[in-house]
Design an enzyme around this catalytic site. Structure first.
Site, PDB file in Angstrom:
ATOM      1  N   HIS A 552       0.826  -1.322  -0.120  1.00 29.92           N
ATOM      2  CA  HIS A 552      -0.005  -0.049  -0.008  1.00 29.92           C
ATOM      3  C   HIS A 552       0.778   1.290   0.037  1.00 29.92           C
ATOM      4  O   HIS A 552       0.728   2.267   0.800  1.00 29.92           O
ATOM      5  CB  HIS A 552      -0.943   0.114   1.268  1.00 29.92           C
ATOM      6  CG  HIS A 552      -1.972  -1.103   1.335  1.00 29.92           C
ATOM      7  ND1 HIS A 552      -2.252  -1.197   2.595  1.00 29.92           N
ATOM      8  CD2 HIS A 552      -2.269  -1.867   0.285  1.00 29.92           C
ATOM      9  CE1 HIS A 552      -3.188  -2.558   2.405  1.00 29.92           C
ATOM     10  NE2 HIS A 552      -3.112  -2.841   1.042  1.00 29.92           N
ATOM     11  N   HIS A 595      -7.156  -0.815   3.823  1.00 29.95           N
ATOM     12  CA  HIS A 595      -6.868  -1.030   2.465  1.00 29.95           C
ATOM     13  C   HIS A 595      -7.612  -0.064   1.477  1.00 29.95           C
ATOM     14  O   HIS A 595      -8.600   0.247   1.871  1.00 29.95           O
ATOM     15  CB  HIS A 595      -7.449  -2.524   2.317  1.00 29.95           C
ATOM     16  CG  HIS A 595      -6.906  -3.344   3.368  1.00 29.95           C
ATOM     17  ND1 HIS A 595      -6.028  -4.567   2.787  1.00 29.95           N
ATOM     18  CD2 HIS A 595      -7.264  -3.441   4.614  1.00 29.95           C
ATOM     19  CE1 HIS A 595      -5.786  -5.259   3.938  1.00 29.95           C
ATOM     20  NE2 HIS A 595      -6.513  -4.727   5.010  1.00 29.95           N
TER      21      HIS A 595
HETATM   22  C1  LIG Z   1      -0.739  -7.842  -4.215  1.00 30.16           C
HETATM   23  C2  LIG Z   1      -1.543  -6.673  -3.538  1.00 30.16           C
HETATM   24  C3  LIG Z   1      -2.593  -6.886  -2.917  1.00 30.16           C
HETATM   25  C4  LIG Z   1      -3.251  -5.872  -2.422  1.00 30.16           C
HETATM   26  N1  LIG Z   1      -4.271  -6.029  -1.737  1.00 30.16           N
HETATM   27  C5  LIG Z   1      -5.301  -5.026  -1.600  1.00 30.16           C
HETATM   28  C6  LIG Z   1      -6.395  -5.297  -1.112  1.00 30.16           C
HETATM   29  O1  LIG Z   1      -6.845  -6.534  -0.553  1.00 30.16           O
HETATM   30  N2  LIG Z   1      -7.535  -4.387  -0.833  1.00 30.16           N
HETATM   31  C7  LIG Z   1      -7.053  -3.126  -1.027  1.00 30.16           C
HETATM   32  O2  LIG Z   1      -7.974  -2.140  -1.012  1.00 30.16           O
HETATM   33  N3  LIG Z   1      -6.169  -2.829  -1.722  1.00 30.16           N
HETATM   34  C8  LIG Z   1      -4.958  -3.519  -1.827  1.00 30.16           C
HETATM   35  N4  LIG Z   1      -3.932  -3.337  -2.682  1.00 30.16           N
HETATM   36  C9  LIG Z   1      -3.546  -2.111  -2.989  1.00 30.16           C
HETATM   37  C10 LIG Z   1      -4.238  -1.347  -4.106  1.00 30.16           C
HETATM   38  O3  LIG Z   1      -4.501  -2.436  -5.229  1.00 30.16           O
HETATM   39  C11 LIG Z   1      -3.640  -0.489  -4.557  1.00 30.16           C
HETATM   40  O4  LIG Z   1      -3.291   0.727  -3.513  1.00 30.16           O
HETATM   41  C12 LIG Z   1      -4.384   0.428  -5.957  1.00 30.16           C
HETATM   42  O5  LIG Z   1      -4.551  -0.460  -6.892  1.00 30.16           O
HETATM   43  C13 LIG Z   1      -3.666   1.604  -6.111  1.00 30.16           C
HETATM   44  O6  LIG Z   1      -4.405   2.198  -7.019  1.00 30.16           O
HETATM   45  P1  LIG Z   1      -3.413   3.138  -8.134  1.00 30.16           P
HETATM   46  O7  LIG Z   1      -4.630   3.760  -9.004  1.00 30.16           O
HETATM   47  O8  LIG Z   1      -2.689   4.315  -7.484  1.00 30.16           O
HETATM   48  O9  LIG Z   1      -2.533   2.408  -8.762  1.00 30.16           O
HETATM   49  P2  LIG Z   1      -2.803   0.929  -9.491  1.00 30.16           P
HETATM   50  O10 LIG Z   1      -4.101   0.465  -9.154  1.00 30.16           O
HETATM   51  O11 LIG Z   1      -1.344   0.299  -9.337  1.00 30.16           O
HETATM   52  O12 LIG Z   1      -2.573   1.500 -11.111  1.00 30.16           O
HETATM   53  C14 LIG Z   1      -1.619   1.937 -11.728  1.00 30.16           C
HETATM   54  C15 LIG Z   1      -1.761   1.728 -13.172  1.00 30.16           C
HETATM   55  O13 LIG Z   1      -0.784   2.515 -14.077  1.00 30.16           O
HETATM   56  C16 LIG Z   1      -0.202   1.673 -15.236  1.00 30.16           C
HETATM   57  N5  LIG Z   1       0.976   2.735 -15.511  1.00 30.16           N
HETATM   58  C17 LIG Z   1       1.753   3.126 -14.520  1.00 30.16           C
HETATM   59  N6  LIG Z   1       2.904   3.840 -15.037  1.00 30.16           N
HETATM   60  C18 LIG Z   1       2.565   3.838 -16.541  1.00 30.16           C
HETATM   61  C19 LIG Z   1       3.085   4.585 -17.600  1.00 30.16           C
HETATM   62  N7  LIG Z   1       4.201   5.323 -17.333  1.00 30.16           N
HETATM   63  N8  LIG Z   1       2.279   4.810 -18.607  1.00 30.16           N
HETATM   64  C20 LIG Z   1       0.847   3.785 -18.922  1.00 30.16           C
HETATM   65  N9  LIG Z   1       0.337   3.133 -17.870  1.00 30.16           N
HETATM   66  C21 LIG Z   1       1.199   3.339 -16.595  1.00 30.16           C
HETATM   67  C22 LIG Z   1       0.176   0.573 -14.300  1.00 30.16           C
HETATM   68  O14 LIG Z   1       0.809  -0.556 -15.163  1.00 30.16           O
HETATM   69  C23 LIG Z   1      -1.261   0.447 -13.824  1.00 30.16           C
HETATM   70  O15 LIG Z   1      -2.149  -0.555 -14.604  1.00 30.16           O
HETATM   71  C24 LIG Z   1      -3.015  -4.402  -2.981  1.00 30.16           C
HETATM   72  C25 LIG Z   1      -2.092  -4.392  -3.979  1.00 30.16           C
HETATM   73  C26 LIG Z   1      -1.318  -5.373  -4.304  1.00 30.16           C
HETATM   74  C27 LIG Z   1      -0.159  -5.136  -5.260  1.00 30.16           C
END
Ligand SMILES: Cc1cc2nc3c(=O)[nH]c(=O)nc-3n(C[C@H](O)[C@H](O)[C@H](O)COP(=O)(O)OP(=O)(O)OC[C@H]3O[C@@H](n4cnc5c(N)ncnc54)[C@H](O)[C@@H]3O)c2cc1C
Length: 625
Positions: A552, A595
């Site tokens: 996270h 989470h």
């Molecule tokens: C293994 C794991 C278990 C987890 N378990 C939970 C849970 O049970 N419950 C919960 O609430 N949260 C959980 N989380 C956390 C949650 O999934 C993340 O905090 C959340 O998805 C983050 O959202 P975000 O939009 O910041 O980034 P992300 O969802 O990571 O999305 C970022 C996206 O941007 C893309 N990207 C990045 N850089 C570029 C670029 N330069 N050009 C084009 N595309 C790009 C990536 O490929 C990705 O698809 C978990 C995370 C992981 C990894």
């Protein structure tokens, strides 16, 4: 831009413009004339990006291009089957990040999985559905000056996103806090008996009250059977399945592109006083040809807490010294880019030997998993719909005093009196090395994992090089706070686990192992001759050798009122720059006590509403002229 197209797109020639030898355009007018353009260009199809792309493209008059570095999620079985998410680790749909050596953790480099596919990390996460504590968000508003981002401001969006399916066996859910008509499926999935009647009951026996719903204004404190984002067919309901459904992907004004890794934002620094984002540059592979697209209205970065600061830095927004080190021209100086990184650290799993047949470890054998797979494929039910983190206790470390502790008790670093600083997850299998290591001798294992939810330690994301395909340097700087508060919180978590371990309700499901007081042995501390005699030193050494992330990371482009210590303002606009916003976990001003997927989704939903209101106001103003 109403040409027919089929999402997701993979050939950039169908939606972007190859870069000229002369490089990107230098002004908005040239970009408009020479590049394929969209009203909004969203970078990253993760938790935030999927919601924004859906909500913005609901308006048929707005064109949206969503660029995703990874591939299509829709055919990936390990993403669909809830229990299989650890199988995605280290694969092609994972960014496979590692931190730098962590001094406080025996100089180990910690593995950080992040989703690299449509849906981002929501296509590979553990599906635990959590609003977190009301005071976490109220603190953003009252302490960090982020007006408009309190819990009450987010709650309507949490409800609008959600389609909660009640479970008659678990009636204690107050529907006023929950959504029934949204796109994101939540509810209850398969629960093992050892968690329900063992772990949860044991927590209550040691004085942790039951909390049937951690998603209300009362907060998370207590032990709960986790609600999950798994749908009625027993499949993961990610932000992609919810917000980029096949129907949504058919919208003629929405373009979703895979394998397009944005390498930098392109700015016009000539036409306006402040730099203006006019588009992005991307590549489909390291060293491959470069492409560009024009953003007529805005670029919105949604790449997550690791990649968003990297993209900002590569685009010339960040600390000037760091940019100079990599010969990147400064577009806008901002010292907060890549700083304030906070993560949730786990001590590692405390492993208890369970009686035969009481856990799901048998499913790691392909042969034994076959009946469960057939059950899942035919009926969408059974143990494969388990999310591993099926139950958890949220507690305050300051509520506990342990006579064995040499350290002074931890100070209260929670966001408020009804918020936790510790979580203990109960999982019906051996969760070692992120689920990679099979249990010893085919044993049945129940894992208890204490997590520090409100760390004081903070770290950085910095550039390794100016090539976007080189991973950035991730240094969470775990357990580095001056007063060792983070360590003390985790120690309290371990001692609470030891209490739970001994409780009669849990013992009914466990079986003894030979006594072994060696902290490096497999079953320690479960195997120790006298749990009360376990020393602080042994617990600390054990934890330092094995601690891992709970995935996270937040805060690396944090929101705040001034550019002195924040990257974006309250409308998520990058300070000092026009037409560039950030929306993802990187903008969290402070770590929340749980989470984060639901809060990130709600934040993106709220932002999209605000953007659409702005567009509507512009349209009506121009109609009056
Ligand atoms: C293994 C794991 C278990 C987890 N378990 C939970 C849970 O049970 N419950 C919960 O609430 N949260 C959980 N989380 C956390 C949650 O999934 C993340 O905090 C959340 O998805 C983050 O959202 P975000 O939009 O910041 O980034 P992300 O969802 O990571 O999305 C970022 C996206 O941007 C893309 N990207 C990045 N850089 C570029 C670029 N330069 N050009 C084009 N595309 C790009 C990536 O490929 C990705 O698809 C978990 C995370 C992981 C990894």
């Amino acid at each position: 831009m109403n040409r027919r197209h089929r999402n997701p797109l993979s050939d950039p020639l169908h939606y972007a413009t190859p870069q000229l030898h002369a490089g990107p355009p230098a002004t908005y007018a040239t970009a408009q004339r020479t590049l394929r353009g969209y009203d909004y260009v969203i970078v990253g199809a993760g938790a935030a990006g999927c919601v924004l792309a859906n909500q913005l493209s609901e308006d048929k008059n707005i064109s949206v291009l969503l660029l995703e570095a990874g591939g299509d999620h829709s055919k990936i079985l390990a993403s669909k089957i809830p229990l299989m998410f650890p199988k995605l680790f280290h694969g092609e749909n994972d960014w496979k990040y590692f931190t730098v050596e962590q001094r406080a953790l025996a100089s180990r480099r910690l593995y950080w999985p992040r989703g690299r596919m449509i849906g981002g990390s929501t296509s590979m996460n553990a599906m635990m559905y959590h609003h977190c504590s009301k005071s976490d968000f109220d603190e953003w508003a009252s302490v960090h000056g982020c007006e408009g981002w309190s819990y009450d401001a987010l709650a309507p969006y949490l409800r609008r996103m959600e389609k909660f399916t009640p479970n008659p066996g678990r009636p204690a859910i107050d529907s006023q806090h929950r959504g029934a008509d949204g796109k994101w499926h939540t509810g209850y999935s398969w629960l093992s008996e050892i968690s329900d009647k063992g772990f949860v009951a044991a927590c209550e026996e040691v004085g942790i009250p039951a909390n049937p719903d951690v998603n209300t204004t009362r907060g998370s404190l207590g032990v709960t059977r986790f609600q999950t984002f798994i749908d009625s067919k027993g499949q993961r309901s990610s932000m992609a399945t919810a917000f980029l459904s096949p129907e949504v992907l058919q919208r003629p004004n929405l373009y979703v592109a895979c394998h397009a890794q944005v390498t930098r934002v392109i700015f016009d620094t000539l036409s306006t006083k402040e730099p203006t984002a006019i588009g992005v540059e991307f590549q489909t592979s390291r060293g491959g040809p470069r492409f560009e697209v024009h953003a007529k209205r805005e670029v919105i970065l949604c790449g997550g807490s690791v990649n968003t600061p990297q993209t900002l830095l590569l685009s010339g927004i960040g600390p000037s010294e760091e940019l100079a080190d990599h010969r990147i021209p400064v577009v806008q100086e901002n010292d907060a880019v890549g700083k304030n990184l906070k993560d949730h650290l786990c001590t590692t799993a405390m492993l208890c030997k369970a009686k035969s047949g009481k856990t799901l470890d048998y499913l790691s054998s392909t042969v034994q998993a076959l009946p469960a797979l057939i059950q899942w494929m035919l009926f969408g039910k059974g143990p494969l719909t388990n999310n591993i983190g099926e139950a958890a206790a949220f507690i305050r470390s300051t509520d506990y005093r342990f006579p064995q502790s040499l350290e002074s008790p931890a100070e209260d670093n929670t966001s408020g009196p009804t918020a936790p600083d510790l979580e203990v997850i109960g999982a019906p299998m051996a969760f070692i090395h992120h689920g990679e290591e099979a249990p010893i001798n085919g044993s049945n294992v129940f894992s208890m994992v204490p997590i520090s939810l409100r760390p004081r330690s903070s770290g950085t994301v910095t550039l390794q090089s100016r090539d976007a395909f080189d991973p950035p340097i991730i240094d969470p700087n775990y357990l580095s706070d001056q007063d060792n508060n983070d360590l003390k919180v985790l120690l309290a978590g371990l001692r609470v686990c030891l209490k739970i371990m001994r409780s009669p309700a849990f013992q009914k499901f466990l079986e003894p192992v030979p006594v072994d007081d060696d902290p490096s042995s497999y079953w320690w501390p479960y195997s120790s001759s006298d749990i009360d005699a376990i020393s602080e030193g042994d617990l600390i050494r054990w934890m330092k050798e094995k601690a891992f992330t709970l995935y996270h990371p937040v805060g690396t482009a944090r929101m705040g009122p001034t550019p002195d210590n924040s990257v974006v303002d309250m409308e998520c606009r990058v300070h000092g720059v026009n037409r560039l916003r950030v929306m993802d976990a990187s903008i969290f001003p402070e770590q929340i006590s749980g989470h984060p997927t639901a809060p990130i989704g709600a934040m993106a939903f709220k932002l999209s509403d605000e953007i659409r209101k702005g567009v509507a106001a512009e349209v009506s103003a121009s109609a009056k002229l």
